[in-house]
Design an enzyme around this catalytic site. Structure first.
Site, short mmCIF file in Angstrom:
data_model
loop_
_atom_site.label_atom_id
_atom_site.label_comp_id
_atom_site.label_asym_id
_atom_site.label_seq_id
_atom_site.Cartn_x
_atom_site.Cartn_y
_atom_site.Cartn_z
N GLU A 1 0.92 -1.18 0.13
CA GLU A 1 -0.24 0.01 0.09
C GLU A 1 0.77 1.08 0.05
O GLU A 1 1.81 1.42 0.81
CB GLU A 1 -0.89 -0.06 1.23
CG GLU A 1 -1.87 1.01 1.58
CD GLU A 1 -2.64 1.06 2.63
OE1 GLU A 1 -3.59 1.76 2.78
OE2 GLU A 1 -2.28 0.16 3.62
N LYS B 1 -9.22 2.53 -2.69
CA LYS B 1 -9.42 1.87 -1.60
C LYS B 1 -10.66 2.42 -1.07
O LYS B 1 -11.09 3.55 -0.82
CB LYS B 1 -8.56 2.25 -0.41
CG LYS B 1 -8.50 1.74 0.80
CD LYS B 1 -7.23 2.07 1.74
CE LYS B 1 -7.52 1.22 3.22
NZ LYS B 1 -6.04 1.71 4.04
N CYS C 1 -5.73 -3.01 2.17
CA CYS C 1 -5.42 -3.10 3.48
C CYS C 1 -6.86 -3.25 4.23
O CYS C 1 -7.60 -4.13 4.23
CB CYS C 1 -4.75 -1.85 3.90
SG CYS C 1 -3.80 -2.20 5.62
N ASP D 1 16.27 -1.67 32.19
CA ASP D 1 15.95 -0.86 31.31
C ASP D 1 16.97 -0.58 30.41
O ASP D 1 16.97 -0.34 28.96
CB ASP D 1 14.99 0.50 31.68
CG ASP D 1 13.91 0.03 32.40
OD1 ASP D 1 13.05 -1.11 32.02
OD2 ASP D 1 13.33 0.80 33.45
#
Length: 544
Positions: free
Chosen positions: A46, A113, A149, A296
């Site tokens: 797309e 689309k 999509c 982290d």
């Protein structure tokens, strides 16, 4: 009699706005598909020409001139194969999210689309008009329907194409990753296949674009709903699908079935891909991050090295009077295990100078989080200075749990250009760390085992300020991702005082999150594009 139809799935990584480079990629891939695979057609994702999502670039008239010139180049440069690719199309009736098929110097047709998503990270109705009907193209004698999509998530477009005579469906996608997404896609495709009785080729984009990651995972599904071919997750390449064409049916031939990664592996791959593309597509020489000896920063470091290689990653340990020796040792062990450049720069002189300079201003006032924040900001200044001087991007190391409740310092540990684990709750950080250690041991076990601490005060632990993460993370998921109100969360069995406190912290710290660097979206509801809440709001007071 039967014959073989070959369609190449171009699961590629485009750059948003890089129309000329994306055009070159289409031409090169099309010629390769023709010559290497003897393909009848090649399918691209797309909005291939502009990359996805182009956002307000679509409002610039000049962009559409570039798109049209690129299409003309493709038409002239490629022959001997049908090429189907996505692009915006400006017409007298509006701007459409379109797919065009070309072959041998001719445009065979364009599909617009029909279903424009306008939820979560999508806002296509801001830009596009909706298409109204099917588009079939002939590929080696086979009538093929095209959808884009979101169209495959609804029954209408595929049904239209089937009724118009399609014998095979092609679906072009730019479907962003979140945890559990691949299974959802295949389930939805199976619904359309069952309704229409047609096999379907589902092609998805690969690559990182700011907060979004597109994970590929393209597949071919037969008319019985069985996946007959699946492309690798997070890997850009060309993959050839073969289909047997008979008078009565078009049947996909069983091809390579890439294994679906376990959820934690899929998330880790998405994080690595997102970091790599953010750095590469924005032209940074490398990265620098603060290495604290905590989990982290250890996970963020591993992601960075896996993304761009150890030669381009630099870590700085910035101890203070409150930093434990084990944190210094563990940070050094992490850096050495990954083979990266690292050094220690004490913030003690800077911190002392700030406190001295502010002594009159602070006279008679108790020590509180102000002094903690000054330490974090000393570190932020050092990292940003290194970033400026060496043209390396600072990666911040905060997780979603911290960002949710504001357990982070503006202009301190939030200072940086990209936040890889910004959408990873703390418990997921532990899972990802264990997963990364299963590949090779790079995070010391005691970093995983020890109670987390910001080390901004004597004997400080996260649980001094926050509930245990085993309690905090489910509450945050319920409030941030599932949109439950405080009363509903309490009804799940959580302590009322804890829930009300956490909900208040989430709402109160929206102003901080607005000033945070972008980070990779891996959950269904990330801060930023997904969750748009007002900074100034009285709603929290009303819902208790």
């Amino acid at each position: 009699m039967s014959r073989t139809l070959r369609i190449v799935l171009a699961q590629l990584n485009q750059t948003v706005g890089g129309i000329s480079a994306n055009c070159d990629q289409i031409i090169e891939a099309s010629l390769r598909a023709r010559d290497e695979f003897c393909a009848d057609a090649i399918l691209f994702p797309e909005l291939t020409l502009t990359g996805y999502p182009p956002e307000d670039l679509l409002l610039r008239p000049g962009l559409h001139h570039h798109v049209e010139r690129a299409i003309t180049r493709i038409v002239a440069a490629v022959s001997g194969i049908t090429v189907i690719f996505g692009h915006p199309m400006q017409t007298g009736e509006g701007l459409f999210n379109s797919a065009t098929a070309i072959r041998d110097g001719k445009r065979l047709g364009s599909y617009h689309k029909q279903h424009l998503p306008n939820y979560s990270v999508f806002d296509e109705k801001r830009y596009f008009s909706a298409g109204r009907g099917p588009c079939l193209v002939d590929i080696a004698g086979v009538p093929v329907g095209i959808t884009i999509c979101e169209d495959v998530w609804m029954s209408g477009p595929v049904k239209q194409a089937a009724e118009a005579g399609a014998r095979l469906m092609l679906n072009l996608n730019a479907s962003p990753f979140h945890s559990g997404k691949s299974g959802e896609r295949e389930a939805v495709a199976r619904e359309r296949v069952t309704e229409s009785g047609l096999p379907l080729i589902y092609l998805n984009l690969v690559g990182g674009q700011d907060e979004l990651v597109f994970d590929g995972g393209s597949f071919v599904m037969d008319a019985m709903g069985q996946v007959t071919m699946r492309c690798p997750d997070s890997e850009a390449d060309l993959y050839c699908a073969e289909l047997e064409v008979k008078a009565e049916a078009v049947t996909p031939v069983r091809g390579v079935l890439a294994s679906e990664p376990a959820e934690v592996e899929a998330i880790y791959r998405a994080l690595v891909l997102g970091v790599r593309d953010y750095i590469e597509k924005n032209g940074f020489r490398g990265v620098v991050l603060g290495l604290s000896g905590g989990i982290d920063s250890a996970l963020t470091l591993a992601i960075a090295v896996d993304a761009i290689g150890k030669e381009r990653v630099e870590a700085v340990m910035m101890p203070s009077r409150y930093t434990a020796q084990m944190s210094i040792d563990d940070a050094a062990a992490e850096a050495e295990a990954l083979g990266i450049e690292h050094r220690a720069i004490s913030i003690e002189p800077l911190f002392a100078q700030f406190i001295d300079s502010l002594s009159d201003e602070f006279a008679g006032l108790p020590v509180d989080t102000t002094e903690e924040n000054i330490q974090a900001r000393c570190r932020g200044v050092l990292l940003m200075a290194i970033s400026n001087k060496k043209h390396k991007i600072v990666l911040t190391t905060g997780n979603k749990s911290e960002m949710s409740v504001g357990y982070a310092t503006l202009y301190g540990d939030m200072a940086g250009g990209f936040a890889p684990i910004k959408d990873c709750p703390k418990l997921l950080v532990y899972e990802l760390s264990r997963y990364r250690n299963s590949i090779s041991s790079v995070i010391p076990q005691r970093v995983i085992d020890r109670p987390p601490s910001a080390e901004l005060a004597a004997d400080q632990k996260d649980e001094d300020s926050l509930p245990p993460y085993e309690v905090l993370d489910p509450i945050l998921q319920s409030y941030v991702e599932d949109d439950l109100c405080a009363a509903d969360i309490i009804a799940l069995g959580f302590d009322a005082d804890v829930v009300n406190r956490i909900v208040t912290l989430v709402d109160r710290n929206e102003y901080k999150r607005r000033q945070a660097p972008p980070g990779i979206r891996i959950t269904r509801r990330a801060f930023g594009r997904d969750r748009r809440y007002p900074i100034t709001s009285g709603y929290t007071k009303q819902q208790k």
